[in-house]
Each structure stands twice: as structure tokens, then as C-alpha cells.
Design an enzyme around this catalytic site. Structure first.
Site, PDB file in Angstrom:
ATOM      1  N   LEU A  65       6.673   2.026  -4.525  1.00 10.65           N
ATOM      2  CA  LEU A  65       6.833   1.601  -3.140  1.00 10.65           C
ATOM      3  C   LEU A  65       6.738   2.831  -2.254  1.00 10.65           C
ATOM      4  O   LEU A  65       7.294   3.890  -2.594  1.00 10.65           O
ATOM      5  CB  LEU A  65       8.193   0.930  -2.934  1.00 10.65           C
ATOM      6  CG  LEU A  65       8.390  -0.460  -3.556  1.00 10.65           C
ATOM      7  CD1 LEU A  65       9.859  -0.860  -3.492  1.00 10.65           C
ATOM      8  CD2 LEU A  65       7.533  -1.500  -2.860  1.00 10.65           C
ATOM      9  N   ASP A  66       6.041   2.718  -1.116  1.00 15.60           N
ATOM     10  CA  ASP A  66       5.963   3.866  -0.223  1.00 15.60           C
ATOM     11  C   ASP A  66       7.273   4.021   0.540  1.00 15.60           C
ATOM     12  O   ASP A  66       8.200   3.215   0.415  1.00 15.60           O
ATOM     13  CB  ASP A  66       4.763   3.762   0.722  1.00 15.60           C
ATOM     14  CG  ASP A  66       4.810   2.527   1.612  1.00 15.60           C
ATOM     15  OD1 ASP A  66       5.915   2.021   1.865  1.00 15.60           O
ATOM     16  OD2 ASP A  66       3.739   2.066   2.052  1.00 15.60           O
ATOM     17  N   ALA A  67       7.360   5.072   1.326  1.00 12.36           N
ATOM     18  CA  ALA A  67       8.637   5.435   1.954  1.00 12.36           C
ATOM     19  C   ALA A  67       9.139   4.345   2.899  1.00 12.36           C
ATOM     20  O   ALA A  67      10.349   4.084   2.969  1.00 12.36           O
ATOM     21  CB  ALA A  67       8.489   6.758   2.700  1.00 12.36           C
TER      22      ALA A  67
END
Length: 331
Positions: free
Chosen positions: A97-99
């Protein structure tokens, strides 16, 4: 704890990644907490060695010295001498998952990292809730991106949105059959389709197996998306493309993963639960389900006939959702 505690750590578990936290930081935090827990156990009793110590002879008035056999502890293995017993632990991360995104993040510890590869090869679907905002467009499709355009959205209705979502789902289901390379005329392939086990054989663009609107209160709307081979940026771009199809613009304000394969939000450990005992319990509780689901997904059916692959290269990014909509609408 020691080796006994380490033996119960081989496997998969899910953690809840909050928005604003990078997945690498989450992984490093979990590794640090596990090492802290493993090293916090009471060290084993030190080995005893016999040494001859010089001392006064008992019963001697002249204070003569003699060597006396004495049992003393060996401190060479004491943590204060050799350092902590566990200094590193291999922790792997599944579908990342990205930030900005939040939700279920699957991690593998020790030999459990091999199961992450099996999860990838099983091409399991994932569920997301995606929140959109009508009326503006940004350079990165996020609500806090650089504003590019503002538009009106008074003409947008729930019916129009549902119609667009139905077209998206239909076009992506056609693409799923194409990338699965299965002959749907066979009985085995038909049964796989009924059970929802059709999967692409190799790499493919993002494929949406289900999409619906959960909440519609302009300018806000909430979507539930079931997909595979996606990135969070592609989901934000999907919101942007839906806005264009509705003759307006839209940005994404939230991406939250609610399910990754057979791990759901109920399985995900919160930040306060990232400790040795909670992770051990989660791994042991998930182990039977992981084994069953992976076997079911990796071997969904034998004897299915495969068709030649599509002309498009398997590693291509593929058409965007908007183009799939156009091709579907043209038939």
C-alpha cells in the site's frame, strides 16, 4: 521465550496500515517489536563449571592456602557479555500500500515469506473502499494535489453513476476472461466461472471483478471495488475517469483496502497489537485457513483447456478503464 517463541512466528498475518505511514516503516516497526519480544524472555540458567579456587585450608591455624574445587557459572553466553540472542528477523510484505492508502497489509515472517509468493501466484482479488469528490481535478488525482480544473456536477445522479459502474464491471469481466486463456465451452471452466475462480494466467492490467456505489451524497460518493493487479494510483485514476464519463471531474479523497485475499479487516492487527504475543496468536489462528485457501486457489480445477493468449503482450499496461468503456458501449 527464545527458540520456542521463534518457532511460532513462521507464517502470515495481517496488520492495519494507517494513512500517512509507509509500508517500509510498518515492516521495520513490526520487526523491531518482534525482536524486542524474543529478547525480553528470561535467559536460560548459565552453565556451571568446576574451577579450583585458592583459599585458606579449613582447620588450619597457620592459615595455609589450598586449592578447592568450586562450581561457578559461565558468563560467556550472558546477554550482557555477548549481546541479545536475536539481532535480525526476516519479515516480508505482500501486496503493498502506498503512503496515502490505508487498510489490510499482509506480512510474512520467517518461512512464511514463501507463502507471500503463493498468494501472488494465486491472483487473489482484493476489496477497497474508494471515496471520491465531484467538481474538481488535480494533477495526481488526489484531493490534496495541485488543482487543475473546477467543474459543475449538478447534473450527476445516482442512476447515471450506477450505469457507468455497470459498464466498467462488464468491460473488465470480458478482459478477465481474455487474460485467463480459458475455453469457457468446457465444463471445468464453466464451474470455475460459477465459483468465481477465473484468474489471469500471467501479468495483466488492473482487472475489476466488481464495483458498486455504497453512498452517494454529491459532491461526495463512496465506491466498493473488488479487483486484482491494481495499484492505489490506478484506483485514484479510476475515480478521475468516472468523473469524465459523468461529464464532470472527480478526485479521490480516500483509498482503503478492506480485504487482501483471505485476510479481512477483522484479521488486521492495530498498531497497539504489533507485539510478539499478538502476532504469534494471529499467525497460529490464520495458518489453517491460509493452507486451505491457497490450495483451493492454486489448484482450482484440473483439466481445463486453455486458449492461445491474447495478442496484447502480457506485461502491457493495457487499456484504461475509459477506453474499455468506449469499446463496451460501442457493441
Amino acid at each position: 521465550m527464545g527458540s520456542a517463541g521463534l518457532a511460532r512466528l513462521h507464517g502470515l498475518f495481517a496488520a492495519y496500515k494507517p494513512p500517512g505511514l509507509k509500508w517500509k516503516h510498518l515492516r521495520d516497526t513490526v520487526e523491531l517489536q518482534l525482536l524486542k519480544g524474543l529478547n525480553a524472555g528470561k535467559p536460560p540458567a548459565p552453565e556451571q563449571r568446576v574451577r579450583f579456587l585458592l583459599g585458606p585450608m579449613e582447620g588450619s591455624e597457620e592459615k595455609e592456602l589450598t586449592l578447592t574445587a568450586t562450581s561457578v557459572p559461565t558468563l560467556t553466553d550472558h546477554p550482557l557479555v555477548c549481546g541479545p540472542a536475536f539481532t535480525s528477523l526476516k519479515v516480508g510484505v505482500g501486496h503493498r500500500l502506498d503512503a496515502q492508502a490505508s487498510g489490510v497489509l499482509v506480512l510474512g515472517v520467517g518461512r512464511g515469506r514463501r507463502l507471500l509468493t503463493d498468494m501472488y501466484n494465486a491472483h487473489l482479488t482484493k476489496d477497497y473502499t474508494v471515496r471520491g469528490l465531484l467538481g474538481k481535478a488535480t494533477d495526481d488525482f488526489c484531493e490534496d494535489g495541485r488543482l487543475v480544473e473546477k467543474t459543475t456536477y449538478d447534473h450527476v445522479t445516482r442512476e447515471k453513476l450506477d450505469r457507468i459502474l455497470a459498464l466498467i464491471q462488464g468491460s473488465h469481466q470480458k478482459a478477465l476472461v481474455m487474460y485467463s486463456n480459458l475455453d469457457l465451452q468446457t465444463q471445468e471452466a464453466y464451474e470455475m466461472a460459477v465459483r468465481g475462480l477465473i484468474r489471469p494466467m500471467n501479468k495483466s492490467p488492473m482487472l475489476i471483478t466488481g464495483i458498486r456505489c455504497l453512498h452517494f451524497a454529491p459532491p461526495e460518493f463512496l465506491l466498493e471495488v473488488q479487483c486484482m493487479h491494481e495499484t492505489q494510483k490506478q484506483l485514484r485514476r479510476l475515480v478521475h475517469e468516472i468523473g469524465l464519463e459523468l461529464k464532470t471531474t472527480a478526485v479521490c479523497s480516500q483509498v482503503r483496502r478492506t480485504r487482501d485475499g483471505f485476510f479481512t479487516l477483522d484479521d488486521a492487527l492495530l498498531r497497539t497489537q504489533w507485539d510478539l504475543y499478538s502476532i504469534q496468536d494471529a499467525i497460529q489462528a490464520a495458518a489453517p485457513r491460509v493452507a486451505t485457501e491457497l490450495e483451493r486457489s492454486l489448484r482450482p480445477g484440473l483439466g481445463t483447456q486453455q486458449l492461445p493468449g491474447p495478442d496484447q503482450p502480457q506485461d502491457s499496461k493495457g487499456p484504461s478503464s475509459a477506453l474499455l468503456l468506449e469499446s463496451c458501449a460501442g457493441h
